[in-house]
Design an enzyme around this catalytic site. Structure first.
Site, PDB file in Angstrom:
ATOM      1  CG  ASP A  21     -25.140  -1.009  -5.477  1.00  0.00           C
ATOM      2  OD1 ASP A  21     -26.026  -1.311  -6.322  1.00  0.00           O
ATOM      3  OD2 ASP A  21     -25.207  -0.011  -4.742  1.00  0.00           O
ATOM      4  N   GLY A  22     -24.199  -1.584  -8.530  1.00  0.00           N
ATOM      5  CA  GLY A  22     -23.852  -0.723  -9.660  1.00  0.00           C
ATOM      6  C   GLY A  22     -24.108  -1.335 -11.033  1.00  0.00           C
ATOM      7  CG  ASN A  69     -32.752  -5.752  -4.598  1.00  0.00           C
ATOM      8  OD1 ASN A  69     -31.743  -6.390  -4.314  1.00  0.00           O
ATOM      9  ND2 ASN A  69     -32.727  -4.430  -4.717  1.00  0.00           N
ATOM     10  CD  GLU A 208     -11.266  -2.562   9.969  1.00  0.00           C
ATOM     11  OE1 GLU A 208     -11.310  -1.420   9.454  1.00  0.00           O
ATOM     12  OE2 GLU A 208     -11.118  -2.755  11.186  1.00  0.00           O
TER      13      GLU A 208
HETATM   14  C1  IPE Z   1     -28.196  -3.697  -2.247  1.00  0.00           C
HETATM   15  O1  IPE Z   1     -28.157  -2.945  -3.417  1.00  0.00           O
HETATM   16  C2  IPE Z   1     -28.673  -5.075  -2.549  1.00  0.00           C
HETATM   17  C3  IPE Z   1     -27.809  -5.866  -3.428  1.00  0.00           C
HETATM   18  C4  IPE Z   1     -26.649  -5.529  -3.895  1.00  0.00           C
HETATM   19  C5  IPE Z   1     -28.323  -7.152  -3.775  1.00  0.00           C
HETATM   20  P1  IPE Z   1     -29.337  -1.939  -3.792  1.00  0.00           P
HETATM   21  O2  IPE Z   1     -28.916  -1.247  -5.027  1.00  0.00           O
HETATM   22  O3  IPE Z   1     -30.621  -2.659  -3.819  1.00  0.00           O
HETATM   23  O4  IPE Z   1     -29.337  -0.968  -2.539  1.00  0.00           O
HETATM   24  P2  IPE Z   1     -29.844   0.526  -2.391  1.00  0.00           P
HETATM   25  O5  IPE Z   1     -31.258   0.547  -2.813  1.00  0.00           O
HETATM   26  O6  IPE Z   1     -28.987   1.376  -3.271  1.00  0.00           O
HETATM   27  O7  IPE Z   1     -29.634   0.850  -0.950  1.00  0.00           O
HETATM   28  C1  IPE Z   2     -26.809  -4.511  -7.935  1.00  0.00           C
HETATM   29  O1  IPE Z   2     -26.857  -3.543  -8.946  1.00  0.00           O
HETATM   30  C2  IPE Z   2     -27.625  -5.741  -8.255  1.00  0.00           C
HETATM   31  C3  IPE Z   2     -28.853  -5.885  -7.462  1.00  0.00           C
HETATM   32  C4  IPE Z   2     -29.250  -5.085  -6.511  1.00  0.00           C
HETATM   33  C5  IPE Z   2     -29.693  -7.021  -7.756  1.00  0.00           C
HETATM   34  P1  IPE Z   2     -28.074  -2.541  -9.065  1.00  0.00           P
HETATM   35  O2  IPE Z   2     -29.132  -3.183  -9.882  1.00  0.00           O
HETATM   36  O3  IPE Z   2     -28.510  -2.071  -7.729  1.00  0.00           O
HETATM   37  O4  IPE Z   2     -27.412  -1.356  -9.884  1.00  0.00           O
HETATM   38  P2  IPE Z   2     -27.566   0.199  -9.585  1.00  0.00           P
HETATM   39  O5  IPE Z   2     -27.210   0.405  -8.161  1.00  0.00           O
HETATM   40  O6  IPE Z   2     -28.983   0.569  -9.871  1.00  0.00           O
HETATM   41  O7  IPE Z   2     -26.594   0.839 -10.511  1.00  0.00           O
HETATM   42 MG    MG Z   3     -27.925  -0.550  -6.537  1.00  0.00          MG
END
Ligand code: IPE
Ligand code: IPE
Ligand code: MG
Length: 249
Positions: A21-22, A69, A208
């Site tokens: 994520d991020g 997503n 964990e």
């Molecule tokens: C979770 O991340 C899904 C993936 C990393 C593929 P999201 O960014 O979609 O999750 P939320 O919306 O912050 O919970």
């Molecule tokens: C994770 O990064 C990738 C996917 C969920 C596909 P994000 O796209 O959720 O990035 P943030 O959380 O918006 O920064």
């Molecule tokens: Mg995200």
């Protein structure tokens, strides 16, 4: 001493699951479009996969795309699907070289046909590799997975193959996408968010959890080693007391 050398190879999780994520915030931080973050996240996937295989982790599940997503802007979804196709195509040779087997979990029928074909090819081409299994969670929702499991169990019951009193943990585990894999002992989520986001709800029952503040595109081998070292500091009691763990079983 390098971080990697501090890891006790006899106390490794068999299965590590990661919520990558991020990406979007990483890109935004530098005034770039979100898709730039996704593209840069690919290098982190390479690093962590390689690090896991080198250490002897047997299973690694990466949450790449959730069912939720699909609700992102069309442009971003399309970019992610294209990235999936090009990355798989590019990485097949490396997966084979590193003896890594590819699998997926999720409702992959929802992916574009090109992505489905590319994945099928990669899964077929790597099926005999046995150093590590890399599982991509794609169009994945844990609740949907559990619903499908309940439906399949109900069908087995209706067909007379499964009496109600025989429904147990194992019947449910066997009806999940993850039936061929052990449950993860460690779940890592990057980017500072502390939630599960519909990921492996059943399978993470006793995992964990490790939350890293690092955005996924910045996540490197050393961050992964830190997570493993942190895992190794934990006492996994499974409901027992500390004292009981010292007793010979
Ligand atoms: C979770 O991340 C899904 C993936 C990393 C593929 P999201 O960014 O979609 O999750 P939320 O919306 O912050 O919970
Ligand atoms: C994770 O990064 C990738 C996917 C969920 C596909 P994000 O796209 O959720 O990035 P943030 O959380 O918006 O920064
Ligand atoms: Mg995200």
């Amino acid at each position: 001493m390098e971080l990697k050398d501090k890891i006790d190879l006899k106390n490794l999780p068999k299965h590590v699951a990661i919520i990558m994520d991020g990406n979007g915030r990483w890109a935004k931080q530098q005034g770039k479009a979100r898709v730039f973050g996704h593209k840069n996240g690919v290098q982190s996937v390479r690093e962590v996969t390689e690090a896991g295989a080198e250490l002897g982790i047997q299973y690694m599940t990466l949450y790449a795309f959730s069912t939720e997503n699909w609700n992102r802007p069309r442009f971003e979804v399309n970019a992610l699907m294209t990235l999936l196709v090009t990355t798989i195509r590019k990485e097949i040779a490396t997966l084979n070289k590193n003896n890594i087997r590819l699998r997926t979990i999720g409702n992959t029928q929802m992916l574009p046909k090109a992505a489905q074909r590319e994945l099928e090819e990669a899964i077929e081409s790597t099926k005999d590799n046995n150093r590590m299994t890399l599982i991509l969670a794609l169009s994945y929702s844990s609740k949907s997975e559990i619903i499908a499991a309940v439906q399949s169990i109900a069908k087995q019951h209706k067909a007379g193959h499964l009496p109600i009193e025989n429904i147990d943990e194992s019947s449910i585990s066997k009806a999940l996408y993850t039936k061929d894999f052990p449950d993860p002992e460690l779940m890592i989520r990057t980017s500072g968010e502390s939630r599960i986001s519909n990921f492996l709800l059943w399978q993470l029952a006793y995992a964990e959890l490790y939350f890293s503040p690092v955005f996924w595109p910045d996540f490197r081998k050393n961050h992964f080693y830190e997570a493993l070292l942190n895992f190794q500091l934990r006492e996994r009691r499974f409901g027992r007391t500390s004292e009981q763990l010292d007793e010979p079983s």
